[in-house]
Write an enzyme that holds these catalytic residues in place. Sequence first.
Site: not given
Ligand SMILES: NC(=O)c1ccc[n+]([C@@H]2O[C@H](COP(=O)([O-])OP(=O)(O)OC[C@H]3O[C@@H](n4cnc5c(N)ncnc54)[C@H](O)[C@@H]3O)[C@@H](O)[C@H]2O)c1
Length: 263
Positions: A145, A158
């Site tokens: 991230s 985080y």
């Molecule tokens: N969306 C953003 O702006 C953003 C920015 C930086 C980093 N990220 C990272 O990207 C990744 C995905 O984020 P997102 O925004 O798509 O999140 P989201 O919450 O929309 O989706 C995350 C998915 O991961 C699954 N999940 C969570 N914990 C889990 C576990 N212990 N075991 C199995 N599945 C699990 C959830 O059920 C969900 O389907 C994450 O690692 C997040 O930190 C996202």
Amino acid sequence: MKNFENKTIIITGAAMGLGLATAKELASRGANLSLVDYNEQALQEAKKEILTQSPGADILTVVTDVSNEEAVKHYVAETVKAFGRIDGLYNNAGIEGKQAPITEYDVTIFKKVIDINLMGVYYGMRYVIPVMQKQQYGRIVNVASVGGIRGVLNQMPYVASKHAVSGMTKNAALEYGRDGIISNAIAPGAILTPMVAEAFKQVNPADPAAAEKEYAQHNPTKRLGLPVEVAKVVAFLLSEDASYLNGQTIAIDGGESNIYGNV
Ligand SMILES: NC(=O)c1ccc[n+]([C@@H]2O[C@H](COP(=O)([O-])OP(=O)(O)OC[C@H]3O[C@@H](n4cnc5c(N)ncnc54)[C@H](O)[C@@H]3O)[C@@H](O)[C@H]2O)c1
């Protein structure tokens, strides 16, 4: 472009957000997919959505909590059983935790964020790498991230976990490059997914849309990113073309992490 035909890719956190967007992108390019998530219902809905768009796609779903080491061994074994090999691992599952200052942070939530975001990513590499070593080929993309290259107010676990993801990626790159295994991380900025929508609700419960608008003003592009814009970069990093890009953390944030001063 069908550059993933006969390639098997594992995607964790595949049921929504960035994981689902990448699953759709790779299915359209011919990949066999092993989709991992702990939300069983959302995972089944995701599979249906992908098949509507790419009817011929070969998709395995494995309900798994990635912070559980035995469960991770299981999704790796199931993938090998179904497809015979693992060409790519998109280590994407992660949670944000609650927002609070360091001195008020709930220790149980702190540990949960570390267990999922750090240990989950480690277990994935721990059990997929031996399969890739046998093949002398593999691509790993870990999801860090901008919080993995900068501090973020009120999100210490985080930020700690995502800095660790970037560090672990460097180690994987230097330990397994000789085996044809290429490891990189991505550092998304604010991308419009369910996780980010939830964060805006925490910032301004009365008016999350106002929080989103205000946030976008601090980005050079004056907008948030879209999941498909991340998926295109991930598809490159998981492809054969990324053969000499190893150990990098690539920011996908519209340039926001480069700002010093106002834009
Ligand atoms: N969306 C953003 O702006 C953003 C920015 C930086 C980093 N990220 C990272 O990207 C990744 C995905 O984020 P997102 O925004 O798509 O999140 P989201 O919450 O929309 O989706 C995350 C998915 O991961 C699954 N999940 C969570 N914990 C889990 C576990 N212990 N075991 C199995 N599945 C699990 C959830 O059920 C969900 O389907 C994450 O690692 C997040 O930190 C996202």
